[in-house]
Design a protein around this motif. Structure first.
Motif, PDB file in Angstrom:
ATOM      1  N   ASN A   1       9.840  -2.052  -6.114  1.00  0.00           N
ATOM      2  CA  ASN A   1       8.980  -1.413  -7.115  1.00  0.00           C
ATOM      3  C   ASN A   1       9.766  -0.340  -7.855  1.00  0.00           C
ATOM      4  OD1 ASN A   1       8.266   0.056  -4.307  1.00  0.00           O
ATOM      5  ND2 ASN A   1       8.104   1.547  -5.986  1.00  0.00           N
ATOM      6  N   ASN A   2       9.334  -0.084  -9.108  1.00  0.00           N
ATOM      7  CA  ASN A   2       9.959   1.000  -9.858  1.00  0.00           C
ATOM      8  C   ASN A   2       9.554   2.337  -9.229  1.00  0.00           C
ATOM      9  OD1 ASN A   2       7.308   0.403 -10.737  1.00  0.00           O
ATOM     10  ND2 ASN A   2       7.599   1.702 -12.552  1.00  0.00           N
TER      11      ASN A   2
ATOM     12  N   PRO B   1       2.751   2.306 -15.563  1.00  0.00           N
ATOM     13  CA  PRO B   1       2.328   1.258 -14.622  1.00  0.00           C
ATOM     14  C   PRO B   1       3.344   1.082 -13.477  1.00  0.00           C
ATOM     15  CG  PRO B   1       3.195   0.283 -16.629  1.00  0.00           C
ATOM     16  CD  PRO B   1       3.125   1.754 -16.885  1.00  0.00           C
ATOM     17  N   LEU B   2       2.813   0.697 -12.340  1.00  0.00           N
ATOM     18  CA  LEU B   2       3.647   0.417 -11.175  1.00  0.00           C
ATOM     19  C   LEU B   2       3.985  -1.069 -11.178  1.00  0.00           C
ATOM     20  CD1 LEU B   2       4.890   1.417  -8.447  1.00  0.00           C
ATOM     21  CD2 LEU B   2       2.726   0.725  -7.369  1.00  0.00           C
TER      22      LEU B   2
ATOM     23  N   SER C   1      13.298  -0.489  -2.724  1.00  0.00           N
ATOM     24  CA  SER C   1      13.114  -1.867  -2.252  1.00  0.00           C
ATOM     25  C   SER C   1      13.280  -1.928  -0.735  1.00  0.00           C
ATOM     26  CB  SER C   1      14.112  -2.826  -2.917  1.00  0.00           C
ATOM     27  OG  SER C   1      15.444  -2.493  -2.549  1.00  0.00           O
ATOM     28  N   VAL C   2      12.554  -2.874  -0.162  1.00  0.00           N
ATOM     29  CA  VAL C   2      12.651  -3.140   1.271  1.00  0.00           C
ATOM     30  C   VAL C   2      12.883  -4.634   1.445  1.00  0.00           C
ATOM     31  CG1 VAL C   2      11.495  -3.060   3.504  1.00  0.00           C
ATOM     32  CG2 VAL C   2      11.117  -1.223   1.845  1.00  0.00           C
TER      33      VAL C   2
ATOM     34  N   GLU D   1       0.823  -1.205   0.000  1.00  0.00           N
ATOM     35  CA  GLU D   1       0.000   0.000   0.000  1.00  0.00           C
ATOM     36  C   GLU D   1       0.859   1.258   0.000  1.00  0.00           C
ATOM     37  OE1 GLU D   1      -2.617   0.135   3.281  1.00  0.00           O
ATOM     38  OE2 GLU D   1      -1.056   0.520   4.779  1.00  0.00           O
ATOM     39  N   ASN D   2       2.062   1.190   0.579  1.00  0.00           N
ATOM     40  CA  ASN D   2       2.980   2.324   0.516  1.00  0.00           C
ATOM     41  C   ASN D   2       3.448   2.571  -0.918  1.00  0.00           C
ATOM     42  OD1 ASN D   2       2.905   3.084   3.149  1.00  0.00           O
ATOM     43  ND2 ASN D   2       4.892   2.227   3.729  1.00  0.00           N
ATOM     44  N   ALA D   3       3.708   1.471  -1.635  1.00  0.00           N
ATOM     45  CA  ALA D   3       4.142   1.603  -3.026  1.00  0.00           C
ATOM     46  C   ALA D   3       3.065   2.301  -3.853  1.00  0.00           C
ATOM     47  CB  ALA D   3       4.455   0.221  -3.602  1.00  0.00           C
ATOM     48  N   VAL D   4       1.799   1.930  -3.633  1.00  0.00           N
ATOM     49  CA  VAL D   4       0.694   2.549  -4.364  1.00  0.00           C
ATOM     50  C   VAL D   4       0.481   3.987  -3.922  1.00  0.00           C
ATOM     51  CG1 VAL D   4      -1.796   2.439  -4.782  1.00  0.00           C
ATOM     52  CG2 VAL D   4      -0.438   0.339  -4.757  1.00  0.00           C
ATOM     53  N   LYS D   5       0.620   4.221  -2.639  1.00  0.00           N
ATOM     54  CA  LYS D   5       0.343   5.540  -2.070  1.00  0.00           C
ATOM     55  C   LYS D   5       1.341   6.591  -2.545  1.00  0.00           C
ATOM     56  CE  LYS D   5      -0.037   7.855   2.434  1.00  0.00           C
ATOM     57  NZ  LYS D   5       0.055   7.661   3.907  1.00  0.00           N
TER      58      LYS D   5
END
Length: 445
Positions: free
Chosen positions: A296-297, A280-281, A337-338, A267-271
């Motif tokens: 994620n990019n 696109p993500l 990345s995490v 959700e952090n990646a989307v937020k």
């Protein structure tokens, strides 16, 4: 009455030990070189016990009074000075009463003559002994205080860690719910039908959140399954704007991570990133060197308000409490990345606690073996040396000087044996262990 009898027995024990010590000192200093009378020794012993019992009982009950009144605060400077002053006054009165009993009642001297002959020098040695015994009382009680303080400190640390961990887990509810409601708000404006489906799916996802939030760790496979469900939820809004890669299952079946960590990262990646069909993500979940990586990019949104970082902080802090392994965050110009440590059963928090307890038990057992070895060595030495001393005594003189090392060393062997068996003549069998357990079980301690 039980308290009185217990303290009386202690006073007799302490008085006997002190008398034997004095006798040994007198002997080696040459006081009895010309010989001694056993009848006189017995009378001297009883007179000595009068002093010992009166002084011990007076100081013991004064000490018990202080503990009931002040507790551990008795060691504050003003109260400690007051306590010692009380010991000195009571000891002075006690010595006077003991001398009165011995000289007037036992030796038959008139009371008026007794008062006329009293000198302050007669009180010096008795006062010093009484003060020494009182200081031993305070030292033993302070030792008990330090032991209880350690137990209390450990309980506070454990309670604080538990409360902190619960607080971190409770952050998940509003964090997840607020972000989900934002998505739902956006869907209502765009597609009411999708919003309805999203609400139904959200209830199923939130059920998992409620089920897992009270757990310290969950298997990686459980989190992977939930991540797939959560991404399907996101795709109701973003459709093909999210490209998601995730393994079917973990290569280490028993590996565990903190619950809802994947959901927070997704959700952090989307937020924080732009998610459109033109941009696109791409989110990829994979394993690398015992870590579960979420990458994620990077195509950050241009927002005025800076992120609070609640999600990442939550994950990092929960791992800090549960393990010594770190969460790694890597940000480059094109990706973010995490890496989450995958905790195996051997290094998970629960297992670490069991290993720690096992190590403590081993160290305690080793310590007890060392105490037993010391006692057996002491006992063997006693059984060899004492017979030799008696043989030497009978070969050299009629004076039974071997009696003193036999009694003195014998008391030492008995005390050593009591310690080795977990018994204490003052507090009983395994008093310290039982007291620690009792304090640990108290909710208000």
């Amino acid at each position: 009455m039980n308290r009185f009898l217990k303290e009386l027995l202690k006073s007799i024990l302490v008085g006997t030990v002190l008398y034997l010590v004095f006798m040994a000192v007198y002997y080696f200093s040459g006081v009895y070189d010309s010989g001694f009378d056993f009848a006189e020794l017995i009378i001297d012993f009883y007179e000595h016990m009068v002093f010992a019992i009166i002084l011990y009982m007076a100081n013991a009950y004064w000490f018990l009074y202080l503990i009931r009144k002040y507790g551990y605060n008795v060691y504050e400077l003003k109260r400690f000075v007051f306590a010692l002053s009380g010991n000195l006054i009571l000891s002075l009165v006690g010595v006077f009463i003991a001398r009165c009993i011995v000289i007037v009642f036992l030796q038959g001297q008139h009371f008026e003559l007794f008062l006329m002959n009293e000198r302050i020098t007669y009180y010096r040695s008795s006062m010093l002994i009484a003060l020494g015994v009182a200081l031993i009382f305070y030292a033993l009680w302070y030792y008990k205080y330090r032991q209880e303080s350690r137990v209390k400190e450990q309980k506070i640390i454990a309670g604080t860690a538990s409360a902190r961990f619960d607080a971190l887990k409770n952050q998940l509810d509003p964090h997840f719910l607020f972000n989900s409601l934002n998505v739902l708000t956006s869907l209502i404006e765009e597609d009411q039908f999708q919003a309805q489906k999203f609400t139904t799916s959200l209830s199923k996802v939130y059920r998992y959140v409620l089920e897992q939030k009270n757990k310290d760790l969950v298997t990686v496979d459980e989190e992977l399954n939930f991540a797939r469900t959560y991404v399907r939820l996101l795709k109701m809004r973003f459709e093909d704007s999210i490209i998601f890669e995730i393994p079917d299952q973990c290569s280490i079946p028993d590996a565990k991570i903190v619950p809802l960590s994947l959901q927070l990262l997704l959700e952090n990646a989307v937020k924080h990133n732009i998610v459109t069909s033109s941009k696109p993500l791409r989110i990829k979940v994979y394993e690398e060197k015992g870590m579960l990586v979420v990458e994620n990019n990077l195509q950050e949104k241009q927002v005025i308000k800076k992120s609070s970082g609640v999600g990442l902080q939550n994950i990092q802090q929960r791992y800090t409490i549960l393990s010594d392994r770190r969460v790694y965050i890597n940000k480059t110009a094109s990706s973010f990345s995490v890496a989450l440590p995958m905790l195996t059963q051997q290094i998970s928090w629960q297992e670490t606690q069991e290993v720690h307890i096992e190590e403590k038990r081993y160290l305690k057992a080793k310590e007890r073996v060392e105490i037993l070895k010391g006692f057996y060595s002491n006992l063997i030495a006693y059984c060899i040396v004492i017979p030799f001393l008696w043989w030497l005594n009978f070969r050299t003189t009629d004076f039974l000087w071997a009696f003193f090392p036999t009694i003195g060393w014998g008391f030492g062997v008995i005390a050593h044996g009591l310690e080795a068996s977990g018994r204490n003549p003052l507090w009983g069998r395994r008093w310290e262990e039982r007291k620690i357990q009792e304090l640990m079980e108290k909710d208000d301690f």
